[in-house]
Design an enzyme around this catalytic site. Structure first.
Site, PDB file in Angstrom:
ATOM      1  CB  CYS A 113      -0.951   0.163   1.365  1.00  0.00           C
ATOM      2  SG  CYS A 113      -2.162  -1.619   1.034  1.00  0.00           S
ATOM      3  CG  HIS A 253      -2.720   3.354   2.608  1.00  0.00           C
ATOM      4  ND1 HIS A 253      -3.485   3.305   1.979  1.00  0.00           N
ATOM      5  CD2 HIS A 253      -2.419   2.375   3.773  1.00  0.00           C
ATOM      6  CE1 HIS A 253      -4.213   2.002   1.544  1.00  0.00           C
ATOM      7  NE2 HIS A 253      -3.755   1.350   2.422  1.00  0.00           N
ATOM      8  CG  ASN A 283      -6.120  -0.842   2.301  1.00  0.00           C
ATOM      9  OD1 ASN A 283      -5.835  -0.175   1.414  1.00  0.00           O
ATOM     10  ND2 ASN A 283      -5.577  -1.296   3.310  1.00  0.00           N
TER      11      ASN A 283
HETATM   12  N1  COA Z   1     -17.068  -9.516  11.049  1.00  0.00           N
HETATM   13  C1  COA Z   1     -16.935 -10.313  12.390  1.00  0.00           C
HETATM   14  N2  COA Z   1     -15.658 -10.098  13.304  1.00  0.00           N
HETATM   15  C2  COA Z   1     -14.864 -10.211  12.271  1.00  0.00           C
HETATM   16  C3  COA Z   1     -15.108 -10.088  11.254  1.00  0.00           C
HETATM   17  C4  COA Z   1     -15.853  -8.958  10.408  1.00  0.00           C
HETATM   18  N3  COA Z   1     -15.830  -8.747   9.003  1.00  0.00           N
HETATM   19  N4  COA Z   1     -13.214 -10.043  11.222  1.00  0.00           N
HETATM   20  C5  COA Z   1     -12.410 -10.236  12.352  1.00  0.00           C
HETATM   21  N5  COA Z   1     -14.040 -10.337  13.205  1.00  0.00           N
HETATM   22  C6  COA Z   1     -13.996 -10.818  14.491  1.00  0.00           C
HETATM   23  C7  COA Z   1     -12.754 -12.199  14.729  1.00  0.00           C
HETATM   24  O1  COA Z   1     -12.245 -13.446  14.504  1.00  0.00           O
HETATM   25  C8  COA Z   1     -12.987 -12.392  16.424  1.00  0.00           C
HETATM   26  O2  COA Z   1     -13.295 -12.561  16.825  1.00  0.00           O
HETATM   27  P1  COA Z   1     -12.927 -13.777  18.264  1.00  0.00           P
HETATM   28  O3  COA Z   1     -12.477 -12.798  19.113  1.00  0.00           O
HETATM   29  O4  COA Z   1     -13.597 -14.294  18.669  1.00  0.00           O
HETATM   30  O5  COA Z   1     -11.340 -14.364  17.540  1.00  0.00           O
HETATM   31  C9  COA Z   1     -13.060 -10.497  16.575  1.00  0.00           C
HETATM   32  O6  COA Z   1     -14.185  -9.782  15.310  1.00  0.00           O
HETATM   33  C10 COA Z   1     -12.082  -9.392  16.702  1.00  0.00           C
HETATM   34  O7  COA Z   1     -10.433  -9.751  15.693  1.00  0.00           O
HETATM   35  P2  COA Z   1      -9.799  -8.816  15.758  1.00  0.00           P
HETATM   36  O8  COA Z   1      -9.156  -8.710  15.129  1.00  0.00           O
HETATM   37  O9  COA Z   1      -9.279  -8.597  17.042  1.00  0.00           O
HETATM   38  O10 COA Z   1     -10.046  -6.874  15.274  1.00  0.00           O
HETATM   39  P3  COA Z   1      -9.727  -5.983  15.441  1.00  0.00           P
HETATM   40  O11 COA Z   1     -10.028  -5.035  15.851  1.00  0.00           O
HETATM   41  O12 COA Z   1      -8.597  -6.278  15.164  1.00  0.00           O
HETATM   42  O13 COA Z   1     -10.331  -5.290  13.533  1.00  0.00           O
HETATM   43  C11 COA Z   1      -9.404  -5.219  11.730  1.00  0.00           C
HETATM   44  C12 COA Z   1     -10.305  -5.989  12.854  1.00  0.00           C
HETATM   45  C13 COA Z   1      -9.034  -5.717  10.413  1.00  0.00           C
HETATM   46  C14 COA Z   1     -10.545  -4.169  11.156  1.00  0.00           C
HETATM   47  C15 COA Z   1      -7.965  -4.566  12.429  1.00  0.00           C
HETATM   48  O14 COA Z   1      -7.349  -5.204  12.666  1.00  0.00           O
HETATM   49  C16 COA Z   1      -7.444  -3.837  10.802  1.00  0.00           C
HETATM   50  O15 COA Z   1      -7.665  -2.982  10.258  1.00  0.00           O
HETATM   51  N6  COA Z   1      -6.175  -3.697  10.919  1.00  0.00           N
HETATM   52  C17 COA Z   1      -5.092  -3.080   9.490  1.00  0.00           C
HETATM   53  C18 COA Z   1      -5.793  -4.270   8.603  1.00  0.00           C
HETATM   54  C19 COA Z   1      -4.871  -3.758   7.973  1.00  0.00           C
HETATM   55  O16 COA Z   1      -4.925  -1.913   7.967  1.00  0.00           O
HETATM   56  N7  COA Z   1      -4.621  -3.945   6.689  1.00  0.00           N
HETATM   57  C20 COA Z   1      -4.634  -2.514   4.913  1.00  0.00           C
HETATM   58  C21 COA Z   1      -2.329  -2.536   5.563  1.00  0.00           C
HETATM   59  S1  COA Z   1      -2.376  -1.604   4.062  1.00  0.00           S
END
Ligand code: COA
Length: 326
Positions: A113, A253, A283
């Protein structure tokens, strides 16, 4: 010293809109979860006939038109992308031909990205050194093509779009002031696509194992991203004797609204000076900053003379920041 001034910006997003409600029918998720955790309400997805270069060409055509230029006026093309049309030739190569440019040089920049900032930095260097007068910088992605639509952790985030900026040599104040680029592959396992390269060449086995999809450890990446974002944005300002108060618009970003908010807080940047459009685009990888720049310019959010701070991070991990005078 010569500066690379942005004389035209363009953007293109595929017509097809995929809402959070659409995703609710595909994976175990909800509109509330997606919006609360990421700030995304909908995203665009390319149709089957569209490859990354097709999106890139549309954005480039708009940027050229706004700059009052024709393809022959361009001396070099840089495309930032993680989702090239093919392993080779480069996407920039296809763009050169489809736009109808002369036999100019063209190259893809791979930095996940952060390829938005990397491509702008590469393009502006060619202009600043006097090598080329006009460079077309593009960020373009069809991330939907490397998305596992059964993986709720990634499919709710990734999307398709392209943005472009025409750079021209200028002796005035406006243009790219500086860009800082970083990488640290200690964190490569936080976001990567294992299949299809020389490590794991495409085979029936790699396809069966889903190795041609993006793999992400979202939670860990989140923490790294907030830290890198804030640090590099602060560092570039400091080196130029500038502070957050001097910045008219911060364009980060668009990976996740919570990452943007946390990074802005760390930087001490009020959200009314932070550009956000992730709610409508998700994204879009290397395209996101170019798309945001186009929207900020075409909606009047950017005014001549404004100091603009850009910052991005992505798989690798890679991260970087740029400063420009609009
Ligand atoms: N819908 C519902 N639940 C979801 C889900 C979705 N789409 N995706 C994940 N979950 C669940 C997980 O399984 C987890 O469940 P559990 O507690 O039973 O294990 C729970 O939600 C929490 O997951 P977690 O990964 O800790 O959530 P988070 O608050 O970190 O949010 C992201 C997840 C992916 C939105 C966040 O971590 C993020 O944006 N990270 C950066 C990603 C990014 O920017 N990537 C590109 C870089 S350029």
């Amino acid at each position: 010293m010569m500066r690379a001034r942005i004389i035209g910006v363009g953007a293109y997003a595929p017509k097809r809109i995929v809402t959070n409600a659409d995703l609710e029918k595909m994976v175990d998720t909800s509109d509330a979860w997606i919006f609360q955790r990421s700030g995304i309400r909908e995203r665009r997805v390319a149709d089957e006939s569209e490859a990354t270069s097709d999106l890139a060409v549309k954005a480039a055509q708009q940027a050229l038109e706004r700059a009052g230029l024709v393809p022959d006026d361009i001396d070099f093309i840089v495309v930032g992308t993680t989702t090239a049309d093919m392993q080779f030739p480069s996407t920039a190569n296809f763009v050169q031909h489809k736009l109808g440019c002369r036999r100019i040089g063209s190259v893809d920049v791979w930095a996940a990205c952060t390829a938005s900032i990397y491509s702008l930095a590469v393009g502006s260097q060619f202009v600043q050194t006097g090598k080329y007068r006009r460079v077309l910088c593009i960020g373009a992605e069809t991330l939907s093509r490397i998305t596992d639509w059964t993986d709720r952790g990634t499919c709710v985030l990734l999307a398709d779009a392209a943005g472009a900026a025409v750079l021209e040599a200028s002796e005035g104040e406006s243009g790219v002031i500086d860009a800082d680029l970083y990488s640290d592959a200690r964190h490569w396992e936080l976001l990567y696509m294992p299949g299809g390269g020389s490590r794991n060449p495409a085979s029936h086995e790699t396809v069966t194992a889903g190795m041609h999809y993006a793999k992400m450890k979202g939670n860990e990446l989140f923490k790294v991203a907030v830290r890198m974002f804030g640090e590099c944005a602060g560092a570039i300002l400091e080196r130029h004797g500038l502070g957050v108060r001097d910045v008219d618009l911060f364009i980060p970003h668009q990976a996740n609204l919570r990452i943007i908010e946390a990074a802005a807080k760390r930087l001490g940047m009020p959200m009314d000076r932070v550009f956000v459009n992730i709610d409508r685009y998700g994204n879009t990888g290397a395209a996101s900053i170019y798309v945001a720049l186009e929207e900020a310019a075409s909606t009047g959010r950017l005014k001549r003379g404004d100091l603009v701070l850009l910052a991005a991070f992505g798989g690798g991990v890679t991260w970087g920041a740029a400063l420009l005078r609009w």
